[in-house]
Enzyme design. Sequence first.
Site, PDB file in Angstrom:
ATOM      1  N   GLU A 160      26.412  48.608  53.459  1.00  0.00           N
ATOM      2  CA  GLU A 160      25.535  49.870  52.824  1.00  0.00           C
ATOM      3  C   GLU A 160      25.228  49.088  51.474  1.00  0.00           C
ATOM      4  O   GLU A 160      26.119  48.740  50.837  1.00  0.00           O
ATOM      5  CB  GLU A 160      26.384  50.811  52.687  1.00  0.00           C
ATOM      6  CG  GLU A 160      25.579  52.133  52.092  1.00  0.00           C
ATOM      7  CD  GLU A 160      26.379  53.430  51.947  1.00  0.00           C
ATOM      8  OE1 GLU A 160      27.308  53.523  52.856  1.00  0.00           O
ATOM      9  OE2 GLU A 160      26.383  54.140  51.075  1.00  0.00           O
ATOM     10  N   GLU A 165      21.516  56.397  44.110  1.00  0.00           N
ATOM     11  CA  GLU A 165      22.034  57.524  44.348  1.00  0.00           C
ATOM     12  C   GLU A 165      22.245  58.460  43.001  1.00  0.00           C
ATOM     13  O   GLU A 165      22.663  57.820  41.842  1.00  0.00           O
ATOM     14  CB  GLU A 165      23.555  57.476  44.713  1.00  0.00           C
ATOM     15  CG  GLU A 165      23.640  56.704  46.310  1.00  0.00           C
ATOM     16  CD  GLU A 165      25.114  56.558  46.784  1.00  0.00           C
ATOM     17  OE1 GLU A 165      25.544  57.418  47.612  1.00  0.00           O
ATOM     18  OE2 GLU A 165      25.972  55.667  46.316  1.00  0.00           O
TER      19      GLU A 165
END
Length: 462
Positions: A160, A165
């Site tokens: 990932e 974020e």
Amino acid sequence: MKRIFKIWLPVIFVITAISCSENDLEPADKIEVPEGYVLVWNDEFDNGQIDPLKWTFETGDGTDYGLPRGWGNNELQIYTTSDENARVDMDGDVSALIITALKHGENDFTSAKLTTNGLFSMRFGRVDVRAKLPKGQGIWPAIWTLGDNRSIVDWPGCGEIDIMELLGHEPNKIYGSVHYVDGENRKGESQGYYELTGPDFSEAYHIFSLVWTPETLTFMVNDVKYHEVAIEDDMKEFLRSHYLILNVAVGGYWPGYPDESTAFPQSMYVDYVRVFEKEGFDTPEPPVLDIEEETLGQNLEPGIAQHAIKEGFDDLGNIEVISYGGGGEPYIDTSENAIDGELSLVFDFPGGAWGGAYFQMEQPRNLSNYSHLVFALKKPESLADAEIKLESPSTQSAIFLINYESTELSNGFVEYSIPLSDFHGLDLIQLDIPFAIWNPFDASGDFVAATVLIDNLHFTNR
């Protein structure tokens, strides 16, 4: 499994080539191409609708994709395909993809998650995403990737890459991270962050970038590098192809949960997504996938979960134990210290991050004829609280140990007897997770390292 990987890899590149035809690309004179790169895929979101040839939706609560409810992070939102949650529209003079998190009632949230899975993937190059972000306690927007082999190797073995974020209570700060399985089959990660000193990320558009080579992953905001990860020998996840993901989550172990200060709706506005390749780059062959090498945690012996179940209690049928988390998932073992049978089950929590373990029944079962869940724990004094959760395919409910008295047993164990009526809204007719323990905390509310022994778990009437 290896044969499947080898078969599908050429197909991925064929799809990529189709998706990147000249007819699909915005005219080059409209796009600023970084020096030394060529544009291979993009979406400018200026056609008034989401392009189904470029994006697909993931929907629901995660269980349709093999994840625990809440997308593996205890998130609250249900992802939909509704244009209330995802649409292309004008934001001032910008035509943008708008992903919106909505609140419909108490703990009732919807949002959207778009991916290029099966439509476009990349391996090395540069990604630029120009976006304006939401904010607020419990709001969690993300621009990220997962490995194309996600369907055959569990996270984080697929790899990932979190290009961006943001935790809504820190609207001036974004994170760039990678997650993978390291050489000891433990969760590996590297994370950096970037902070604005002026208006926060909800006030204006910024360009979030990933530069990906066979040697490094570099994270940038507005062309300013803030984090770089060297791809080591045990990070083969980042030598294989990935697809793109855009979403806005609500709640979760990391961002926390909405409170009275959180305003809804909250939207992420995406002006464009652009993918570039280095001019003349000779892409190396990806490494052959070794499932065991990329699988997190242990290879557990079949039936190990039965050591936690009361001898003679057969109403759970065949059952397995699964450890899961963001670095705080427990190591599972057995102990000769037991109060029922010869062995108890051991959950060894490392602390420092969220995680837990749960029992999964082979098929949902009707346990509505029982009134109480009973189990015995041996736990250290440093463990002040933990979440106990039960789930059905359509419902879930949890209690916290701190709210219950226990009865002392022998060998350092204590017994808890929890009324099933305390698991509010739980469908006991179709129960499939009859016990889970998550996130041991100390008295300060921090994730605590703790070795927990579990035994004599059963349901009864009292």
